[in-house]
Motif scaffolding. Sequence first.
Motif, mmCIF file in Angstrom:
data_model
loop_
_atom_site.group_PDB
_atom_site.id
_atom_site.type_symbol
_atom_site.label_atom_id
_atom_site.label_comp_id
_atom_site.label_asym_id
_atom_site.label_seq_id
_atom_site.Cartn_x
_atom_site.Cartn_y
_atom_site.Cartn_z
ATOM 1 N N ARG A 36 0.853 -1.183 0.000
ATOM 2 C CA ARG A 36 0.000 0.000 0.000
ATOM 3 C C ARG A 36 0.892 1.237 0.000
ATOM 4 O O ARG A 36 1.957 1.247 0.625
ATOM 5 N N GLN A 37 0.438 2.263 -0.696
ATOM 6 C CA GLN A 37 1.182 3.521 -0.730
ATOM 7 C C GLN A 37 0.213 4.671 -0.564
ATOM 8 O O GLN A 37 -0.669 4.878 -1.404
ATOM 9 N N ASN A 38 0.368 5.408 0.518
ATOM 10 C CA ASN A 38 -0.399 6.631 0.683
ATOM 11 C C ASN A 38 0.238 7.708 -0.191
ATOM 12 O O ASN A 38 1.432 7.668 -0.492
ATOM 13 N N SER A 39 -0.552 8.685 -0.549
ATOM 14 C CA SER A 39 -0.140 9.679 -1.524
ATOM 15 C C SER A 39 1.204 10.310 -1.162
ATOM 16 O O SER A 39 1.370 10.863 -0.075
ATOM 17 N N GLY A 40 2.178 10.213 -2.068
ATOM 18 C CA GLY A 40 3.473 10.852 -1.875
ATOM 19 C C GLY A 40 4.355 10.216 -0.827
ATOM 20 O O GLY A 40 5.354 10.805 -0.420
ATOM 21 N N ARG A 41 4.001 9.014 -0.365
ATOM 22 C CA ARG A 41 4.779 8.369 0.697
ATOM 23 C C ARG A 41 5.414 7.075 0.194
ATOM 24 O O ARG A 41 5.236 6.676 -0.954
ATOM 25 N N GLY A 42 6.174 6.420 1.076
ATOM 26 C CA GLY A 42 6.766 5.136 0.734
ATOM 27 C C GLY A 42 5.744 4.015 0.767
ATOM 28 O O GLY A 42 4.590 4.216 1.106
ATOM 29 N N THR B 2 13.196 2.220 13.893
ATOM 30 C CA THR B 2 14.158 1.302 13.307
ATOM 31 C C THR B 2 13.822 0.995 11.864
ATOM 32 O O THR B 2 14.305 0.027 11.300
ATOM 33 N N GLY B 3 13.002 1.798 11.216
ATOM 34 C CA GLY B 3 12.648 1.582 9.829
ATOM 35 C C GLY B 3 13.712 2.103 8.892
ATOM 36 O O GLY B 3 14.778 2.582 9.295
ATOM 37 N N VAL B 4 13.428 2.017 7.594
ATOM 38 C CA VAL B 4 14.323 2.541 6.567
ATOM 39 C C VAL B 4 14.149 4.058 6.503
ATOM 40 O O VAL B 4 13.017 4.554 6.457
ATOM 41 N N SER B 5 15.269 4.764 6.521
ATOM 42 C CA SER B 5 15.191 6.225 6.424
ATOM 43 C C SER B 5 15.911 6.709 5.173
ATOM 44 O O SER B 5 16.861 6.069 4.706
ATOM 45 N N GLN B 6 15.430 7.819 4.632
ATOM 46 C CA GLN B 6 16.023 8.396 3.438
ATOM 47 C C GLN B 6 16.188 9.892 3.637
ATOM 48 O O GLN B 6 15.363 10.547 4.275
ATOM 49 N N ASP B 7 17.242 10.415 3.044
ATOM 50 C CA ASP B 7 17.539 11.832 3.188
ATOM 51 C C ASP B 7 18.159 12.362 1.898
ATOM 52 O O ASP B 7 19.037 11.693 1.326
ATOM 53 N N GLN B 84 15.538 16.682 -16.863
ATOM 54 C CA GLN B 84 14.162 16.811 -16.388
ATOM 55 C C GLN B 84 13.482 15.447 -16.273
ATOM 56 O O GLN B 84 12.643 15.221 -15.402
ATOM 57 N N GLY B 85 13.873 14.516 -17.108
ATOM 58 C CA GLY B 85 13.310 13.176 -17.056
ATOM 59 C C GLY B 85 13.707 12.392 -15.817
ATOM 60 O O GLY B 85 13.149 11.323 -15.547
ATOM 61 N N ASP B 86 14.660 12.909 -15.056
ATOM 62 C CA ASP B 86 15.060 12.249 -13.808
ATOM 63 C C ASP B 86 14.094 12.578 -12.672
ATOM 64 O O ASP B 86 14.175 11.961 -11.598
ATOM 65 N N SER B 87 13.211 13.533 -12.888
ATOM 66 C CA SER B 87 12.245 13.902 -11.849
ATOM 67 C C SER B 87 11.387 12.696 -11.513
ATOM 68 O O SER B 87 10.727 12.112 -12.383
ATOM 69 N N ALA B 88 11.395 12.321 -10.256
ATOM 70 C CA ALA B 88 10.692 11.110 -9.820
ATOM 71 C C ALA B 88 10.841 10.997 -8.305
ATOM 72 O O ALA B 88 11.547 11.776 -7.673
ATOM 73 N N MET B 89 10.174 9.985 -7.758
ATOM 74 C CA MET B 89 10.401 9.607 -6.363
ATOM 75 C C MET B 89 11.416 8.475 -6.379
ATOM 76 O O MET B 89 11.248 7.491 -7.108
ATOM 77 N N TYR B 90 12.471 8.599 -5.586
ATOM 78 C CA TYR B 90 13.492 7.562 -5.487
ATOM 79 C C TYR B 90 13.300 6.851 -4.156
ATOM 80 O O TYR B 90 13.401 7.446 -3.081
ATOM 81 N N LEU B 91 13.002 5.568 -4.257
ATOM 82 C CA LEU B 91 12.664 4.767 -3.083
ATOM 83 C C LEU B 91 13.788 3.798 -2.768
ATOM 84 O O LEU B 91 14.372 3.189 -3.663
ATOM 85 N N CYS B 92 14.069 3.665 -1.495
ATOM 86 C CA CYS B 92 15.047 2.699 -1.014
ATOM 87 C C CYS B 92 14.307 1.638 -0.218
ATOM 88 O O CYS B 92 13.311 1.943 0.470
ATOM 89 N N ALA B 93 14.751 0.415 -0.297
ATOM 90 C CA ALA B 93 14.150 -0.672 0.473
ATOM 91 C C ALA B 93 15.247 -1.588 0.984
ATOM 92 O O ALA B 93 16.353 -1.629 0.421
ATOM 93 N N SER B 94 14.959 -2.301 2.045
ATOM 94 C CA SER B 94 15.928 -3.283 2.542
ATOM 95 C C SER B 94 15.212 -4.569 2.920
ATOM 96 O O SER B 94 13.994 -4.587 3.140
ATOM 97 N N PRO B 109 10.609 6.299 3.118
ATOM 98 C CA PRO B 109 9.595 7.267 2.692
ATOM 99 C C PRO B 109 9.861 7.853 1.318
ATOM 100 O O PRO B 109 8.980 8.472 0.733
ATOM 101 N N GLY B 110 11.071 7.655 0.789
ATOM 102 C CA GLY B 110 11.383 8.160 -0.538
ATOM 103 C C GLY B 110 11.996 9.548 -0.538
ATOM 104 O O GLY B 110 11.832 10.321 0.416
ATOM 105 N N THR B 111 12.720 9.845 -1.607
ATOM 106 C CA THR B 111 13.219 11.192 -1.884
ATOM 107 C C THR B 111 12.578 11.650 -3.184
ATOM 108 O O THR B 111 12.741 11.005 -4.214
ATOM 109 N N ARG B 112 11.828 12.754 -3.088
ATOM 110 C CA ARG B 112 11.196 13.275 -4.303
ATOM 111 C C ARG B 112 12.135 14.274 -4.961
ATOM 112 O O ARG B 112 12.478 15.292 -4.370
#
Lengths: 110, 116
Positions: A36-42, B2-7, B84-94, B109-112
């Motif tokens: 599940r993904q809430n808007s703009g979130r992970g 203790t979750g995944v964090s992004q900055d 400009q095509g690189d604009s996106a949300m970049y998500l990390c997972a573990s 939570p991602g980096t927009r």
Amino acid sequence: SQQGEEDPQALSIQEGENATMNCSYKTSINNLQWYRQNSGRGLVHLILIRSNEREKHSGRLRVTLDTSKKSSSLLITASRAADTASYFCATPVAGNMLTFGGGTRLMVKP
Amino acid sequence: DTGVSQDPRHKITKRGQNVTFRCDPISEHNRLYWYRQTLGQGPEFLTYFQNEAQLEKSRLLSDRFSAERPKGSFSTLEIQRTEQGDSAMYLCASSWGGASVRNEQFFGPGTRLTVL
């Protein structure tokens, strides 16, 4: 290319109703996961079903898997406004990376 | 937590600039993944590490993209000469890459990124 495809792309229901989302995939899998993904979130992991399982429950969630049809469904019972989100199915490819479908955008109206 | 964090959580940059994102996975997880998600689409796999070794890279990862995980803990994703095509949300997972077939991945939570 994406392995999974969700159907419908968008779904709008009233609070208290059930929501069903479907996912089809192309290749053999070890397991299938729903996120599940809430808007703009992970993304938040909801449930994993293994290839040798046919049905799995978690709270108000029920997932089915039909490997002969290469399809899965996610049922959310007694929906709440807080269930409003995008839902994705995902399958591991080459053992590690996940391949996601395009998602179903669910809106639950209070 | 203790979750995944992004900055950072958000980054606005001008075309041609370089940007770097950081991901801190769940501490006991030995696998780390980067995904990219554009608006209205599902995430697309970019690359994957097991400990410090980068084991898989998607064709989406052009030579302007580089990822590292120097000590098998946090990871960085750098994009050079942004477009400009690189604009996106970049998500990390573990995840924990043991013998199980579960392969549950836990996402940050991602980096927009917005490239102007």
